[in-house]
Design a protein around this motif. Structure first.
Motif, PDB file in Angstrom:
ATOM      1  N   GLY A  20      24.759 -53.868  18.175  1.00  0.00           N
ATOM      2  CA  GLY A  20      24.449 -53.878  19.600  1.00  0.00           C
ATOM      3  C   GLY A  20      23.162 -53.140  19.927  1.00  0.00           C
ATOM      4  N   ALA A  21      22.933 -52.020  19.260  1.00  0.00           N
ATOM      5  CA  ALA A  21      21.694 -51.267  19.481  1.00  0.00           C
ATOM      6  C   ALA A  21      20.487 -52.110  19.097  1.00  0.00           C
ATOM      7  N   GLY A  22      20.602 -52.818  17.986  1.00  0.00           N
ATOM      8  CA  GLY A  22      19.515 -53.681  17.556  1.00  0.00           C
ATOM      9  C   GLY A  22      19.280 -54.843  18.493  1.00  0.00           C
ATOM     10  N   ARG A  23      20.335 -55.314  19.096  1.00  0.00           N
ATOM     11  CA  ARG A  23      20.236 -56.486  19.980  1.00  0.00           C
ATOM     12  C   ARG A  23      19.784 -56.121  21.390  1.00  0.00           C
ATOM     13  N   TYR A  24      20.310 -55.021  21.933  1.00  0.00           N
ATOM     14  CA  TYR A  24      20.098 -54.729  23.349  1.00  0.00           C
ATOM     15  C   TYR A  24      19.145 -53.570  23.645  1.00  0.00           C
ATOM     16  N   LEU A  25      18.921 -52.672  22.703  1.00  0.00           N
ATOM     17  CA  LEU A  25      18.046 -51.532  22.951  1.00  0.00           C
ATOM     18  C   LEU A  25      16.709 -51.612  22.214  1.00  0.00           C
ATOM     19  N   GLU A 103       4.228 -43.618   7.393  1.00  0.00           N
ATOM     20  CA  GLU A 103       3.255 -43.282   8.435  1.00  0.00           C
ATOM     21  C   GLU A 103       2.880 -44.489   9.292  1.00  0.00           C
ATOM     22  N   GLN A 104       2.756 -45.667   8.702  1.00  0.00           N
ATOM     23  CA  GLN A 104       2.434 -46.869   9.493  1.00  0.00           C
ATOM     24  C   GLN A 104       3.556 -47.174  10.484  1.00  0.00           C
ATOM     25  N   ASN A 105       4.782 -46.992  10.053  1.00  0.00           N
ATOM     26  CA  ASN A 105       5.923 -47.206  10.931  1.00  0.00           C
ATOM     27  C   ASN A 105       5.912 -46.202  12.080  1.00  0.00           C
ATOM     28  N   ARG A 106       5.598 -44.964  11.776  1.00  0.00           N
ATOM     29  CA  ARG A 106       5.553 -43.933  12.813  1.00  0.00           C
ATOM     30  C   ARG A 106       4.451 -44.222  13.838  1.00  0.00           C
ATOM     31  N   MET A 107       3.302 -44.663  13.355  1.00  0.00           N
ATOM     32  CA  MET A 107       2.210 -45.003  14.270  1.00  0.00           C
ATOM     33  C   MET A 107       2.593 -46.180  15.156  1.00  0.00           C
ATOM     34  N   ALA A 108       3.227 -47.181  14.580  1.00  0.00           N
ATOM     35  CA  ALA A 108       3.659 -48.348  15.357  1.00  0.00           C
ATOM     36  C   ALA A 108       4.670 -47.933  16.426  1.00  0.00           C
ATOM     37  N   LYS A 109       5.584 -47.035  16.081  1.00  0.00           N
ATOM     38  CA  LYS A 109       6.575 -46.586  17.068  1.00  0.00           C
ATOM     39  C   LYS A 109       5.937 -45.744  18.168  1.00  0.00           C
ATOM     40  N   ARG A 110       4.963 -44.907  17.817  1.00  0.00           N
ATOM     41  CA  ARG A 110       4.258 -44.131  18.845  1.00  0.00           C
ATOM     42  C   ARG A 110       3.554 -45.067  19.830  1.00  0.00           C
ATOM     43  N   LYS A 111       2.930 -46.102  19.299  1.00  0.00           N
ATOM     44  CA  LYS A 111       2.237 -47.076  20.142  1.00  0.00           C
ATOM     45  C   LYS A 111       3.227 -47.790  21.070  1.00  0.00           C
ATOM     46  N   LYS A 114       4.423 -45.537  23.871  1.00  0.00           N
ATOM     47  CA  LYS A 114       3.412 -45.434  24.929  1.00  0.00           C
ATOM     48  C   LYS A 114       3.360 -46.701  25.780  1.00  0.00           C
ATOM     49  N   GLN A 115       3.763 -47.835  25.207  1.00  0.00           N
ATOM     50  CA  GLN A 115       3.775 -49.102  25.948  1.00  0.00           C
ATOM     51  C   GLN A 115       5.027 -49.249  26.811  1.00  0.00           C
ATOM     52  N   GLY A 116       5.927 -48.285  26.747  1.00  0.00           N
ATOM     53  CA  GLY A 116       7.091 -48.322  27.622  1.00  0.00           C
ATOM     54  C   GLY A 116       8.424 -48.569  26.936  1.00  0.00           C
ATOM     55  N   TYR A 117       8.421 -48.720  25.643  1.00  0.00           N
ATOM     56  CA  TYR A 117       9.678 -48.904  24.914  1.00  0.00           C
ATOM     57  C   TYR A 117      10.254 -47.518  24.596  1.00  0.00           C
ATOM     58  N   ARG A 118      10.953 -46.942  25.564  1.00  0.00           N
ATOM     59  CA  ARG A 118      11.410 -45.553  25.503  1.00  0.00           C
ATOM     60  C   ARG A 118      12.521 -45.315  24.480  1.00  0.00           C
ATOM     61  N   HIS A 119      13.215 -46.348  24.079  1.00  0.00           N
ATOM     62  CA  HIS A 119      14.343 -46.184  23.150  1.00  0.00           C
ATOM     63  C   HIS A 119      13.979 -46.508  21.709  1.00  0.00           C
ATOM     64  N   VAL A 120      12.703 -46.643  21.398  1.00  0.00           N
ATOM     65  CA  VAL A 120      12.299 -47.098  20.070  1.00  0.00           C
ATOM     66  C   VAL A 120      12.782 -46.146  18.969  1.00  0.00           C
ATOM     67  N   TYR A 121      12.735 -44.863  19.203  1.00  0.00           N
ATOM     68  CA  TYR A 121      13.172 -43.901  18.177  1.00  0.00           C
ATOM     69  C   TYR A 121      14.695 -43.875  18.054  1.00  0.00           C
ATOM     70  N   LEU A 122      15.368 -43.805  19.191  1.00  0.00           N
ATOM     71  CA  LEU A 122      16.835 -43.778  19.194  1.00  0.00           C
ATOM     72  C   LEU A 122      17.410 -45.037  18.553  1.00  0.00           C
ATOM     73  N   HIS A 125      17.356 -45.193  14.754  1.00  0.00           N
ATOM     74  CA  HIS A 125      18.431 -44.412  14.140  1.00  0.00           C
ATOM     75  C   HIS A 125      19.782 -45.106  14.321  1.00  0.00           C
ATOM     76  N   LEU A 126      20.046 -45.591  15.521  1.00  0.00           N
ATOM     77  CA  LEU A 126      21.342 -46.227  15.788  1.00  0.00           C
ATOM     78  C   LEU A 126      21.579 -47.470  14.934  1.00  0.00           C
ATOM     79  N   GLU A 127      20.524 -48.174  14.582  1.00  0.00           N
ATOM     80  CA  GLU A 127      20.670 -49.381  13.762  1.00  0.00           C
ATOM     81  C   GLU A 127      20.987 -49.074  12.303  1.00  0.00           C
ATOM     82  N   HIS A 128      20.709 -47.849  11.853  1.00  0.00           N
ATOM     83  CA  HIS A 128      20.809 -47.550  10.423  1.00  0.00           C
ATOM     84  C   HIS A 128      21.739 -46.405  10.050  1.00  0.00           C
ATOM     85  N   ILE A 129      22.015 -45.505  10.957  1.00  0.00           N
ATOM     86  CA  ILE A 129      22.619 -44.225  10.584  1.00  0.00           C
ATOM     87  C   ILE A 129      24.096 -44.298  10.197  1.00  0.00           C
TER      88      ILE A 129
END
Length: 158
Positions: A20-25, A103-111, A114-122, A125-129
């Motif tokens: 669900g996290a992968g699908r909706y967040l 590092e490339q993944n981290r840079m992509a997530k930071r970008k 900044k574009q408004g995807y506020r749940h990208v980090y959460l 983690h929710l998809e894998h943890i």
């Protein structure tokens, strides 16, 4: 019933949460990774496949735990357990060993953040943890004495 109802249900809900996290967040696949997802969308990623297979497996586990007379389902579950164990452990371990520190993944997530995807980090983690820990909990709770006579656990000789 290879494992208790509560354990099977907790595993099922954990995999449902991951899916669900992968699908909706999550950031849509065509934005986060346009190359691999061009034609297949989320189907291009092992995370999606593992979460779907895990959810289906633990739905069967929950059904088996609810119906004590399900020898055929128990046999199927025990035959498929090595697959779900390998996928579950791999999903969590590979994400935190390979993808998370990349590092490339981290840079992509930071970008994307900044574009408004506020749940990208959460969402990452929710998809894998939960896959690895839930799979281990389930493995430790398998009831060897309650298996049907024709359903055997692998031995060290196998």
């Amino acid at each position: 019933m290879p494992a208790p109802f509560a354990t099977a249900t907790a595993c099922m809900l954990g995999y449902a949460l991951q899916l669900g996290a992968g699908r909706y967040l999550a950031v849509p696949a065509h934005i986060f990774s346009p190359g691999p997802s061009k034609y297949l969308g989320s189907f291009a990623f092992l995370t999606f496949h593992t979460n779907v297979i895990g959810l289906l497996y633990f739905v069967l586990c929950t059904a088996s735990a609810a119906d004590a007379s399900s020898a055929a389902i128990d046999a199927l579950l025990m035959q498929l357990f090595p697959l779900i164990f390998a996928l579950g452990i791999f999903l969590t371990a590979a994400y935190y060993a390979l993808e998370y520190p990349n590092e490339q993944n981290r840079m992509a997530k930071r970008k994307l953040f900044k574009q408004g995807y506020r749940h990208v980090y959460l969402t990452s983690h929710l998809e894998h943890i939960f896959a690895g820990p839930l799979t281990l909990v389930y493995a430790c709770s398998i009831r060897r004495d309650r298996l049907q006579p024709n359903v055997l656990l692998p031995t060290s000789d196998d």
